[in-house]
Design an enzyme around this catalytic site. Sequence first.
Site, PDB file in Angstrom:
ATOM      1  CG  PHE A 149     -17.028 -17.026  -6.689  1.00 54.14           C
ATOM      2  CD1 PHE A 149     -15.676 -16.853  -6.459  1.00 54.14           C
ATOM      3  CD2 PHE A 149     -17.874 -17.059  -5.585  1.00 54.14           C
ATOM      4  CE1 PHE A 149     -15.170 -16.720  -5.167  1.00 54.14           C
ATOM      5  CE2 PHE A 149     -17.389 -16.930  -4.298  1.00 54.14           C
ATOM      6  CZ  PHE A 149     -16.025 -16.761  -4.077  1.00 54.14           C
ATOM      7  CE  LYS A 173     -26.889 -19.901 -11.353  1.00 58.92           C
ATOM      8  NZ  LYS A 173     -26.093 -18.696 -10.914  1.00 58.92           N
ATOM      9  CD  GLU A 176     -24.872 -14.595  -9.783  1.00 59.12           C
ATOM     10  OE1 GLU A 176     -25.381 -14.181  -8.720  1.00 59.12           O
ATOM     11  OE2 GLU A 176     -24.759 -15.801 -10.072  1.00 59.12           O
ATOM     12  CB  SER A 226     -22.141 -20.959   1.175  1.00 59.86           C
ATOM     13  OG  SER A 226     -23.494 -20.659   0.877  1.00 59.86           O
ATOM     14  CB  CYS A 281     -14.645 -26.024  -0.607  1.00 55.43           C
ATOM     15  SG  CYS A 281     -14.414 -27.326  -1.825  1.00 55.43           S
ATOM     16  CD  GLU A 379     -16.408 -22.170   3.392  1.00 56.05           C
ATOM     17  OE1 GLU A 379     -15.731 -22.887   2.642  1.00 56.05           O
ATOM     18  OE2 GLU A 379     -17.640 -22.013   3.278  1.00 56.05           O
TER      19      GLU A 379
END
Length: 494
Positions: A149, A173, A176, A226, A281, A379
Amino acid sequence: MQRISHWVNNKVVVGTSGRTGKVFNPATGEQQAEVDLASTAEVDAVIAKSKAAFPEWRATGMSRRAEIMFRTRELLDANRKELATYLTLEHGKVPSDALGEIARGIENIEFACGIPALMKGGYSEQASGGVDVYSIRQPLGVVAGITPFNFPAMVPMWMFANAIMCGNTFILKPSEKDPSASMFIADLLRQAGLPDGVFNVLHGDKEAVDRLLVHPDIQSVSFVGSTPIAKYVYETGTKNGKRVQALGGAKNHMLVLPDADLDMAADAAVSAAYGSAGERCMAISVVLAVDSIADALIEKLKTRVPNIKVGPGTDPSAEMGPLISREHRDKVASYINNAAGEGATVVINGTDKAKDAGFFLNPSLIDNVKPGMKCYDEEIFGPVLTVMRVKSYAEGLQTINDNQFGNGTAIFTRDGGVARQFQYDVQVGMVGVNVPIPVPVSYYSFGGWKASLFGDQHMYGPEGINFFTRGKVVTSRWPDPRTSAVDLGFPTNR
């Protein structure tokens, strides 16, 4: 309510699963759309379309592929502001952050335009008597990208540009949570002349991901997210015979030595920690401050953090927007609220006076952090900068190398010898010397070490070409038929 559907064969295809996900405006906290979530049957249908498109696309000349990619680059450049609007509405990015993401993505499109020059193989004439040997690289087939995202425009561009230019067909993909950017890019690819089925967008959740990971016609999977999910994607995909690059989480340290310019270091740390609300990240989440300058550096950080203007991306003066969801905001807040109980010092608490509407969280600064504390070990992925005090360069280096993650790191110093030793010794995939966010330019490759990467190929750049192709070596001879004879000995080159 707006409905966001799939993109298949260069047109919008409405989902049939009956399942949808909610898409929010993070700045208001209100739902603004719903997105179709694909069923296993819908995934299979999209893969079939991609597979059908592959033979013709593979046979398309490289110059034609490059022409389409050049047009895509021009369309992306001309539509930067409209694409940035989607990033603001669905992710919450402020305009400067959204436009910066798009610019870095376009750099990868530009690199991909030159791939024909990089797909050249080798040729050895007369390797043996009348025998020539040459190598070529060929596309894999249908490949998939599963993107996060936090960079809904840039990360897909990391993947599909190389994949398509190498002759593969690509299924995206996207997350969402912010799916519209991928649909906008898909339509630009259509306008650029990309044939039907070469680039498809499939919205979905775990059901869609799991099907992509096991379907026999998917040849490779690229993933960013992640670490636990990256590990799952890697293990599941490779177990099913796929080539996988899965980029996971991070805990990026910035080591500040006594000879560093502390104002520059403080500016860099604040910029790298709170940009994109810390949801990247490559964010600096830990400053390793050598004891002799730690207090001074903390004071400089304290004066800068409160000046960050937090607000919606629709506010031209905003420098930092909201987090992606209410759940994620609350999770980030829990690290801050629990830090003092673990022995850390909360210097600035971002949960104080946070906006009531939307998923906003103000920047936080935490001092005296140590390994074993959740705010250090995990994280956080939010606007939280922690400071760990170390006695020396050696202790700082060891702290970085002992961490489970190895994505990015930085050192701030005026000593070139120490900086060179640092980049030699540190066990991290991307290193910055007086550069807080060392994201490689497009003609290098992106990726970390240790728990930050599963797979042996980094993303985009030269390694991206290797990932989306496989080598073939041809040994060729055109002898006089009159010289043919049976010979059962092992072939030699002499």
